[in-house]
Write an enzyme that holds these catalytic residues in place. Sequence first.
Site, mmCIF file in Angstrom:
data_model
loop_
_atom_site.group_PDB
_atom_site.id
_atom_site.type_symbol
_atom_site.label_atom_id
_atom_site.label_comp_id
_atom_site.label_asym_id
_atom_site.label_seq_id
_atom_site.Cartn_x
_atom_site.Cartn_y
_atom_site.Cartn_z
ATOM 1 C CE LYS A 24 -6.710 5.356 4.567
ATOM 2 N NZ LYS A 24 -5.449 4.748 4.214
ATOM 3 C CD GLU A 42 -2.319 -6.661 2.749
ATOM 4 O OE1 GLU A 42 -1.817 -5.707 2.144
ATOM 5 O OE2 GLU A 42 -3.523 -6.684 3.067
ATOM 6 N N GLY A 57 0.797 -1.219 0.000
ATOM 7 C CA GLY A 57 0.000 0.000 0.000
ATOM 8 C C GLY A 57 0.825 1.261 0.000
ATOM 9 C CE LYS A 112 -3.610 -5.579 6.166
ATOM 10 N NZ LYS A 112 -3.064 -4.380 5.458
ATOM 11 C CG ASP A 114 0.087 -4.381 5.532
ATOM 12 O OD1 ASP A 114 0.220 -3.434 4.734
ATOM 13 O OD2 ASP A 114 -0.517 -5.437 5.245
#
Length: 217
Positions: free
Chosen positions: A121, A103, A29, A94, A81
């Site tokens: 987020k 992931e 990402g 995610k 992550d």
Amino acid sequence: MTQDELKQKVAQAALQYIKDVPVIGVGTGSTVKYFINYLADMKADIEGTVSSSEATTMLLKQAGIPVLDLNSVGTIEVYVDGADEITPHKQLIKGGGAALTREKIIAAASRKFVCIADGSKRVDVLGKFPLPIEVIPMARSYVAREMVKLGGQPVWRENCITDNGNQIIDVHNLSILDPIKMEQAINNITGVVAVGIFAMRPADICLVSDGENIVTF
């Protein structure tokens, strides 16, 4: 600060968790890209990385950072992550980048999962961001019908093939009040490879940029 500057700041904050860690799990990402840039400056201090996607593998190799196979590494000390949504309980959505299955595998194989994100987020309840589900191609319509029964509105993410050769359904308008229960229910639908709810294995540490500050929880 711009959103890119916030992402860069929180990516830098994650470096404190990888000191003296020989093998690091690396997610996928836009925020993780900044983390990889910082990682390149300290590549002499690490043995290598385990990558969650082909896109991340390419970035790591371009930076001269070794990429190792999870099967040869075993347990990973730290996995870094991003996320599409984060609750105060460190539960996540995610999969916006279609890398959710790998992931999830790396998160499960890691002792510590450090999630990095900008403040946009943070949510109280998961589900405003459409929930990604990786599915076996022949099961796409069946899984979509099952998600309608669970109250969602599934949309096929056209022209998206995952690194595993599968497809993605994005489920809109779900209010995920019990993330663990919802994750288990979707996992039990035949044809689902992985669902983008990270609740049974949430993050251990969340670093979220809030203006000039980094909020840790």
